[in-house]
Design a protein around this motif. Structure first.
Motif, mmCIF file in Angstrom:
data_model
loop_
_atom_site.group_PDB
_atom_site.id
_atom_site.type_symbol
_atom_site.label_atom_id
_atom_site.label_comp_id
_atom_site.label_asym_id
_atom_site.label_seq_id
_atom_site.Cartn_x
_atom_site.Cartn_y
_atom_site.Cartn_z
ATOM 1 N N THR A 78 0.971 -0.876 -0.211
ATOM 2 C CA THR A 78 -0.235 0.049 -0.045
ATOM 3 C C THR A 78 0.762 0.880 -0.356
ATOM 4 O O THR A 78 0.405 2.009 -1.079
ATOM 5 C CB THR A 78 -1.230 0.340 1.954
ATOM 6 O OG1 THR A 78 -1.788 -0.860 1.981
ATOM 7 C CG2 THR A 78 -1.528 1.207 1.506
ATOM 8 N N HIS A 79 1.952 1.044 0.751
ATOM 9 C CA HIS A 79 2.666 2.439 1.128
ATOM 10 C C HIS A 79 3.041 2.526 -0.331
ATOM 11 O O HIS A 79 3.221 2.950 -1.038
ATOM 12 C CB HIS A 79 4.021 2.299 2.113
ATOM 13 C CG HIS A 79 4.451 2.985 2.382
ATOM 14 N ND1 HIS A 79 5.298 4.051 1.656
ATOM 15 C CD2 HIS A 79 3.973 4.164 3.127
ATOM 16 C CE1 HIS A 79 6.059 4.731 2.261
ATOM 17 N NE2 HIS A 79 5.102 4.929 3.080
ATOM 18 N N ASP A 81 2.549 1.695 -3.222
ATOM 19 C CA ASP A 81 1.418 2.279 -4.353
ATOM 20 C C ASP A 81 1.289 3.594 -4.514
ATOM 21 O O ASP A 81 0.768 3.973 -5.069
ATOM 22 C CB ASP A 81 0.149 1.867 -4.137
ATOM 23 C CG ASP A 81 0.252 0.423 -4.303
ATOM 24 O OD1 ASP A 81 0.682 0.020 -5.186
ATOM 25 O OD2 ASP A 81 -0.803 -0.435 -3.789
ATOM 26 N N HIS A 82 1.672 4.490 -3.453
ATOM 27 C CA HIS A 82 1.550 6.017 -3.635
ATOM 28 C C HIS A 82 2.493 6.504 -3.049
ATOM 29 O O HIS A 82 2.756 7.727 -2.514
ATOM 30 C CB HIS A 82 0.240 6.065 -2.258
ATOM 31 C CG HIS A 82 -1.068 5.341 -2.446
ATOM 32 N ND1 HIS A 82 -1.904 6.256 -2.602
ATOM 33 C CD2 HIS A 82 -1.241 4.153 -1.925
ATOM 34 C CE1 HIS A 82 -2.622 5.126 -2.367
ATOM 35 N NE2 HIS A 82 -2.671 4.152 -2.430
ATOM 36 N N GLU A 83 3.803 5.544 -2.826
ATOM 37 C CA GLU A 83 4.990 6.610 -3.402
ATOM 38 C C GLU A 83 5.261 7.609 -3.752
ATOM 39 O O GLU A 83 6.827 8.470 -3.674
ATOM 40 C CB GLU A 83 5.922 5.878 -2.940
ATOM 41 C CG GLU A 83 6.578 4.496 -1.591
ATOM 42 C CD GLU A 83 7.280 3.752 -2.296
ATOM 43 O OE1 GLU A 83 8.160 3.811 -3.170
ATOM 44 O OE2 GLU A 83 7.802 2.928 -0.722
ATOM 45 N N ILE A 85 4.228 11.031 -5.122
ATOM 46 C CA ILE A 85 3.870 12.362 -5.467
ATOM 47 C C ILE A 85 3.631 13.833 -6.682
ATOM 48 O O ILE A 85 4.413 13.364 -8.091
ATOM 49 C CB ILE A 85 3.400 13.424 -4.332
ATOM 50 C CG1 ILE A 85 4.933 13.748 -4.500
ATOM 51 C CG2 ILE A 85 3.613 12.596 -3.150
ATOM 52 C CD1 ILE A 85 5.568 14.685 -3.313
ATOM 53 N N GLY A 387 -0.523 17.297 -0.534
ATOM 54 C CA GLY A 387 -1.470 16.574 -0.308
ATOM 55 C C GLY A 387 -2.406 17.383 0.921
ATOM 56 O O GLY A 387 -3.411 16.848 1.399
#
Ligand code: HDE
Length: 712
Positions: A78-79, A81-83, A85, A387
C-alpha cells in the motif's frame, strides 16, 4: 566505489548531531528530530512491530494462495503504491542542498529583518536549483532557465527568495503564466520535446507575445546552459521593498553572485552531457559538497530610493526589465555557503515548498503584477502536490521560529494542539495565542502602507510598453563569441519549428526589432529572406552597453574547483603526474587520472598507479581541461587509441585547455592540431603557467572558428 565503513550513530534519532549545519541556532533541533537513521535498528512495520520475514508473503502452504491477512505485505505494498506525488508543474527537475547565510554587517539602515543585523549569526538555508521545462527525470544540461530558490530559516520566520538564474521573465502579468507554460511544456499530442523549448508551441507563443523578447534572448544565450549550479548568478527578478525600523521603505532587486564566477558550457558539450551524464549538475553540486569544496554566493541588492522610483527609462514594476548595474550598482549584504547534502531526496528536495509570499518583517512586496500573482500560486500548488494545507509541518518546511495559531485539522495534521480555543479572540485559553503589535524590532509583520488612489481596471500600464530596447542592450553587451552563440541558438531552435509562418514571425517581428544583423544572420541560417527593417520604433535608452551582462567579464581570478583529466597508459611519466596534481591542488583545482581501462597503469619507472576511471567512463565533457603527461610508451599507446584521440579532439572542439607534456607533443601531429593560447606543450614548470592561465579563461574562445572544423 566507496570503501568507507558505515559508522553507527549514538542513537537512532541523533544521526545529524555530528554534522555541521553551519547552524548556531538550537531551535533547529525541533526540525532535526525528524531525521531518522536505521543503522543497527530492527526492521519494523509502520506500527512498530518487528518483522521476522521480509522475503515471503503469508501463504496457505509453500505453493498455495496468498492470504489477505498478511498485514505486513499489505502495509508495504500500500505504501509503495502511493510513493509518487505529483511533480511540480514547472521546475520539476531539481536538486537541493543545505547551508547557511551570514550577513557581512548590520544592515539596519536598510531593513529591520533580523537575519541581516548580526554578522556573528548563521541563518540556516535550504536551496533548490531546478530546470523549468522538463519532468523530474529530464537532463540537467538542456537549454533552459534555472530556478534558484532559497529558504532562509530565520528566527522571525521563513523567508523564501524564489528566483531564477536570469534577471527577467517571459511575461509581465501573472494571468499569462498558464499560457506561457502550456506553450513551453512538451506538446500536448506527443509529449515532445523533453527538457527544451525548440518546438512550435513555444515559438508560436513568444513570437506573438513581444513582451517575451528580452527573456527569450537570455534563454538563447549561454546563460541557459550553465557550466555548473555553482557558476550561476541568481536573481529575485521582481522589485521588492526593504523596510527599516523607522518604517522607511526602499525598492530593491536581489542578486546572487557566485564566488566561483559565472560561466557556461558550449552547446555541443551541453547536448552530449545530457546523454552521457543526465545528472551532471546535481552530481557536481553533490560531489563538491562531499569533498568540502563548498559553493558560495554573495547576496546583494540594487537599492532605489522611494523618491527615485520614476527616474528610469523603464518601469521598476515591469519584470521584463533589469536595472543595469552601471546605473545602480549592487550593494553586498552577506554570503551563503552550501555545506551539507540532503539525507533524503524525497523528504527534503522533493517536499520542500517555496513561496514568494513567505517573507519576514523588514521585507515587503512591490506591485509587480507578476509577483502579485505568484503570491497566490505557490501555496495553492502545494495543496495538490503535498496533499493538503499542512505542508508547512513537513520537516523541511517547518520554520525554526515557533508557529501557533487557530489553524487546525486537515489532511496530514501532525501538530497535536493542546488548546481548547481555536479562535481569536478567546477567553478560554487566556486569549492565547495573541497578536504582537508591530514594533521597531521583533514586532508583528506590518505591510508597508503604500498610498494608492486609482480605479479598478484590467489594464497594462503604458510604462510597460517597450519590449525591445533592453533585449537590444543585452545583445549589444555580449562579446563577439557570445553573440555568435545567440545567433546559433535562435537558428537551432527555430530550425526545429515546423510551421514556416512561426519562423518568419519570430525573425521579422521580434528579432528585427532587437537587432537587424541578428535577424539577418538567423534568417540566412533558416533560408528566409533577410528583413530590411524592424516593425516598431524602439525607444533609445540611456545605455548602449552594460558590461556587467557579459559572462566574459564575470570570471573569477583563480582556477579553484576546476576539473582536469590526466590521460595515461602504461609507461607514463609518473613524476609529471605528481607535479601536475600537486600544482593543481595548490590552486584548489581537482585532477582525475584516466587510463585506457579501469585497470591501474604502470609508470615508466615501474610503479602501479590506480586510475579514477577509464577514459570512456569519464568522458572529456566531464572536465574543464586535459593534461597528457609524457612517457614514450604511454604516448605510443595513446596515439593509436581511438578513445584517447577522440577525447583530445573533443576537448579541443569544446575549447578547453589542453597541456601536452614531453613526448605527448607528438600527439599534435597525430591529431593535426596546432598550438594556441590554450593548447600548450612543454616540460613541467614551463607548461603549468600557460595551462593554468588558459583554464582561468574558462574556454579558449579564439579557437572557436577553427574548432568548428572538428567533427562533433
Ligand atoms: Fe514560479 N512557480 N511562477 N517563477 N517558480 C513554481 O511552485 C508561478 C516565476 C520559480 O524549487 C510553482 O512549488 C507563477 C518567476 C522557481 O520548488 C508554481 C508565475 C520566477 C520555482 C509557480 C511564476 C519563478 C517555481 C510550481 C507567474 C523567478 C521552483 C511548483 C506569475 C523569479 C521552486 C511550486 C522549487 C515554481 C508559479 C513565475 C521561480 C506553479 C504563477 C518570475 C525557482 O506555483
Amino acid at each position: 566505489m566507496s570503501t568507507k565503513k558505515p559508522v553507527a550513530p549514538k542513537s537512532a534519532l541523533a544521526g545529524t548531531d555530528t554534522l555541521d549545519r553551519g547552524n548556531t541556532n538550537a531551535k533547529l533541533d525541533s526540525l532535526e528530530k525528524f531525521r531518522s537513521d536505521a543503522t543497527e535498528q530492527a526492521l519494523r512495520t509502520n506500527q512498530g512491530v518487528k518483522v521476522s520475514d521480509n522475503q515471503n508473503t503469508l501463504k496457505v502452504g509453500a505453493r498455495g494462495p496468498s492470504l489477505l491477512e498478511d498485514f505486513i505485505m499489505r502495509e508495504k505494498i500500500t505504501h509503495f503504491d502511493h510513493e509518487r506525488i505529483p511533480e511540480r508543474i514547472v521546475h520539476a527537475r531539481g536538486t537541493g542542498a543545505h547551508g547557511f547565510f551570514q550577513t557581512y554587517e548590520n544592515h539596519s539602515v536598510l531593513t529591520k529583518a533580523g537575519f541581516l543585523q548580526d554578522p556573528s549569526q548563521k541563518t540556516p538555508v535550504f536551496v533548490r536549483f531546478s530546470t523549468v521545462q522538463g519532468p523530474r527525470g529530464s537532463g540537467d544540461t538542456v537549454r533552459d532557465v534555472r530556478g534558484f530558490a532559497v529558504k532562509f530559516f530565520t528566527d522571525e520566520g521563513n523567508f523564501d527568495l524564489v528566483g531564477n538564474n536570469m534577471p527577467v521573465f517571459f511575461i509581465q502579468d501573472a494571468i499569462k503564466f498558464p499560457d506561457f507554460v502550456h506553450a513551453v511544456k512538451p506538446e500536448p499530442h506527443n509529449e515532445m520535446p523533453t527538457g527544451g523549448s525548440a518546438h512550435d508551441t513555444f515559438w508560436d507563443f513568444v513570437s506573438l507575445q513581444p513582451e517575451s523578447a528580452h527573456m527569450v534572448i537570455w534563454a538563447m544565450s549561454d546563460r541557459a546552459i550553465p557550466k555548473s549550479l555553482r557558476s550561476m548568478q541568481g536573481f529575485g527578478v521582481h522589485t521588492f521593498r526593504l523596510v527599516n525600523a523607522e518604517g522607511k521603505s526602499r525598492f530593491v532587486k536581489f542578486h546572487w553572485r557566485p564566488t566561483a564566477g559565472t560561466c557556461s558550457l558550449v552547446w555541443d558539450e551541453a547536448q552530449k552531457l545530457a546523454g552521457k551524464d543526465t545528472d551532471y549538475h546535481r552530481r557536481d553540486l553533490w560531489e563538491s559538497i562531499e569533498i568540502g569544496d563548498y559553493p558560495e554566493w554573495e547576496l546583494g541588492v540594487q537599492i532605489v530610493e522611494e523618491e527615485n522610483e520614476h527616474d528610469f527609462d523603464f518601469d521598476l514594476l515591469d519584470p521584463t526589465k533589469i536595472i543595469p548595474e552601471e546605473i545602480v550598482p549592487i550593494t553586498p549584504l552577506g554570503k551563503m555557503t552550501l555545506n551539507r547534502n540532503p539525507d533524503n531526496f524525497f523528504a527534503e528536495t522533493e517536499q520542500v515548498a517555496f513561496c514568494p509570499g513567505h517573507i519576514v518583517p523588514g521585507i515587503d512586496f512591490s506591485n509587480d503584477p507578476l509577483l502579485q500573482g505568484r503570491l497566490f500560486s505557490y501555496t495553492d500548488t502545494q495543496i495538490s502536490r503535498l496533499g493538503g494545507p499542512n505542508f508547512h509541518e513537513i520537516p523541511i518546511n517547518r520554520p525554526v521560529a515557533p508557529f501557533h495559531n487557530g489553524q487546525r485539522d486537515g489532511l496530514h495534521r501532525m501538530t497535536i494542539d493542546k488548546g481548547r480555543a481555536s479562535y481569536e479572540p478567546n477567553s478560554i485559553d487566556g486569549g492565547w495565542p495573541k497578536e504582537t503589535p508591530p514594533a521597531a524590532q521583533d514586532g508583528g509583520f506590518e505591510t508597508y502602507p503604500e498610498r494608492i488612489d486609482a480605479n479598478k481596471i484590467r489594464q497594462r500600464s503604458e510604462s510597460f510598453g517597450d519590449h525591445f530596447s533592453q533585449a537590444r542592450l543585452f545583445f549589444h553587451s555580449m562579446s563577439k563569441h557570445e553573440q555568435e552563440h545567440i545567433i546559433s541558438a535562435y537558428s537551432f531552435e527555430l530550425g526545429k519549428v515546423d510551421r514556416l509562418w512561426i519562423r518568419e514571425r519570430q525573425v521579422n517581428e521580434i528579432l528585427a526589432n532587437i537587432d537587424l544583423e541578428l535577424a539577418k544572420r538567423v534568417a540566412q541560417n533558416l533560408g528566409l529572406p533577410a528583413p530590411k527593417a524592424g516593425t516598431v520604433d524602439v525607444p533609445k535608452i540611456s545605455l548602449d552597453r552594460s558590461p556587467a551582462l557579459s559572462q566574459a567579464n564575470l570570471l573569477p581570478e583563480n582556477i579553484k574547483t576546476r576539473k582536469v583529466a590526466i590521460l595515461a597508459a602504461n609507461g607514463v611519466d609518473g613524476a609529471a603526474i605528481d607535479a601536475m596534481k600537486k600544482a593543481l591542488a595548490a590552486e584548489g583545482a581537482h585532477a582525475k587520472l584516466l587510463g585506457p581501462t579501469s585497470a591501474p597503469v604502470t609508470t615508466a619507472d615501474g610503479k602501479s598507479l590506480p586510475v579514477d576511471a577509464s577514459m570512456e567512463g569519464l568522458p572529456s565533457v566531464a572536465f574543464d581541461a586535459v593534461f597528457v603527461p609524457g612517457g614514450a610508451a604511454s604516448i605510443k599507446a595513446l596515439s593509436t587509441d581511438g578513445v584517447a584521440l577522440h577525447y583530445l579532439l573533443e576537448a579541443y572542439k569544446h575549447l578547453k585547455a589542453i597541456a601536452l607534456h614531453g613526448e605527448a607533443k607528438q600527439l599534435l601531429d597525430v591529431l593535426k592540431l596546432e598550438v594556441d593560447a590554450g593548447l600548450v606543450v612543454g616540460a613541467d614548470a614551463k607548461l603549468i603557467k600557460p595551462f593554468f592561465a588558459a583554464i582561468g579563461q574558462h574556454r579558449v574562445w579564439d579557437r572557436e572558428p577553427k574548432a568548428k572544423a572538428i567533427p562533433a
